[in-house]
Motif scaffolding. Sequence first.
Motif, mmCIF file in Angstrom:
data_model
loop_
_atom_site.group_PDB
_atom_site.id
_atom_site.type_symbol
_atom_site.label_atom_id
_atom_site.label_comp_id
_atom_site.label_asym_id
_atom_site.label_seq_id
_atom_site.Cartn_x
_atom_site.Cartn_y
_atom_site.Cartn_z
ATOM 1 N N GLU A 129 0.821 -1.205 0.000
ATOM 2 C CA GLU A 129 0.000 0.000 0.000
ATOM 3 C C GLU A 129 0.858 1.258 0.000
ATOM 4 O O GLU A 129 0.499 2.260 -0.609
ATOM 5 C CB GLU A 129 -0.934 -0.003 1.210
ATOM 6 N N VAL A 130 2.015 1.204 0.678
ATOM 7 C CA VAL A 130 2.905 2.363 0.706
ATOM 8 C C VAL A 130 3.429 2.678 -0.688
ATOM 9 O O VAL A 130 3.449 3.823 -1.136
ATOM 10 C CB VAL A 130 4.081 2.120 1.682
ATOM 11 N N THR A 136 2.230 12.334 -3.164
ATOM 12 C CA THR A 136 3.349 13.123 -3.639
ATOM 13 C C THR A 136 4.284 13.538 -2.513
ATOM 14 O O THR A 136 5.373 14.045 -2.754
ATOM 15 C CB THR A 136 2.833 14.384 -4.355
ATOM 16 N N ASP A 137 3.857 13.348 -1.245
ATOM 17 C CA ASP A 137 4.697 13.726 -0.122
ATOM 18 C C ASP A 137 5.763 12.678 0.184
ATOM 19 O O ASP A 137 6.666 12.932 0.967
ATOM 20 C CB ASP A 137 3.835 13.934 1.134
ATOM 21 N N GLN A 138 5.649 11.478 -0.390
ATOM 22 C CA GLN A 138 6.597 10.418 -0.090
ATOM 23 C C GLN A 138 7.899 10.656 -0.843
ATOM 24 O O GLN A 138 7.920 10.727 -2.058
ATOM 25 C CB GLN A 138 6.013 9.057 -0.465
ATOM 26 N N VAL A 158 13.090 12.963 2.755
ATOM 27 C CA VAL A 158 11.980 13.204 3.673
ATOM 28 C C VAL A 158 10.861 12.217 3.361
ATOM 29 O O VAL A 158 10.355 12.171 2.237
ATOM 30 C CB VAL A 158 11.457 14.650 3.540
ATOM 31 N N SER A 159 10.478 11.407 4.346
ATOM 32 C CA SER A 159 9.385 10.458 4.143
ATOM 33 C C SER A 159 8.053 11.091 4.517
ATOM 34 O O SER A 159 7.109 11.071 3.729
ATOM 35 C CB SER A 159 9.619 9.182 4.954
ATOM 36 N N GLU A 173 6.599 19.101 14.423
ATOM 37 C CA GLU A 173 7.612 19.827 13.657
ATOM 38 C C GLU A 173 8.804 18.939 13.314
ATOM 39 O O GLU A 173 9.728 19.369 12.627
ATOM 40 C CB GLU A 173 8.083 21.066 14.425
ATOM 41 N N PHE A 174 8.812 17.706 13.794
ATOM 42 C CA PHE A 174 9.870 16.756 13.445
ATOM 43 C C PHE A 174 9.541 16.081 12.117
ATOM 44 O O PHE A 174 8.368 15.842 11.794
ATOM 45 C CB PHE A 174 10.050 15.706 14.537
ATOM 46 N N LEU A 175 10.585 15.765 11.353
ATOM 47 C CA LEU A 175 10.431 15.121 10.049
ATOM 48 C C LEU A 175 11.051 13.725 10.084
ATOM 49 O O LEU A 175 12.113 13.519 10.677
ATOM 50 C CB LEU A 175 11.109 15.941 8.952
ATOM 51 N N GLY A 176 10.377 12.773 9.437
ATOM 52 C CA GLY A 176 10.949 11.445 9.251
ATOM 53 C C GLY A 176 11.909 11.477 8.074
ATOM 54 O O GLY A 176 11.502 11.794 6.949
ATOM 55 N N ILE A 177 13.177 11.187 8.306
ATOM 56 C CA ILE A 177 14.204 11.223 7.269
ATOM 57 C C ILE A 177 14.743 9.810 7.066
ATOM 58 O O ILE A 177 15.221 9.176 8.008
ATOM 59 C CB ILE A 177 15.373 12.150 7.651
ATOM 60 N N PHE A 178 14.628 9.326 5.831
ATOM 61 C CA PHE A 178 15.215 8.027 5.504
ATOM 62 C C PHE A 178 16.619 8.267 4.969
ATOM 63 O O PHE A 178 16.813 8.987 3.982
ATOM 64 C CB PHE A 178 14.383 7.295 4.458
#
Length: 242
Positions: A129-130, A136-138, A158-159, A173-178
């Motif tokens: 599903e992911v 478009t944000d992925q 940025v995930s 305000e934190f971002l998930g970063i891969f």
Amino acid sequence: MARKKDPDMGRLPGEAPPTQSLFGWLRGRFFAGMVIAAPIAVTFLILQFLIGEIDKRVVPLIPAALNPETYLKYAVPGFGLIVLVVFLTILGAITTNLIGRSVVGIGDRVLSRVPIVRSLYSAFKQLVEVFAKDNTDQFSEVVLIEYPKPGTWCLGFVSSAARGEIGAALGHEFLGIFVPTTPNPTSGFLMYVHAKEVIRLGMTVEEGAKMILSAGLVVPEFPPAAKPEGGSGSRNRTIVGK
């Protein structure tokens, strides 16, 4: 006073470039040709392997009356892939109507209750599903984060913004970063970094992936080439400082 060396060429201004031997010239041209041919050859071999594996598993399931190998003396490369694409398209069309959704829902509930199977099923379902979701944000941005110590930086994608329990614990305000590894970007780790602690780059995700795959040897043009006004390829470079 000593003359300053040209930083790009490694020699003094006005100094003649060093002569290159025939062997050096041939070696340079050989590696240049290999750089061009290797990606093409690897892509072709991977596609050939995938198509062959799909044909090997799908073609035996096709009735003899519909199998072109019944009438021809040779196998049709890619016929199994075509059949698989058509089958999945028809399956998708069936499952999108009311009756199909009901059947899929029943199957989903059954598999979600079977021990062991439910863990595998739910994990693979979420993963599919992911990748299938039109979001478009992925991985829409390439960023720099200070890691593993102050003064050293690594590329990341940025995930999404922190949400759910993580968002409640850290703040939205934190971002998930891969952060992928080099030269295998399919492995890596996920970090949550405050938005003020990242540097947002103007390069595209594709350019960032190429840079990681090449271990920094392939660097995108900067500033980016001018695009026609209003074109989809235009990019803006925004840097968020600390």
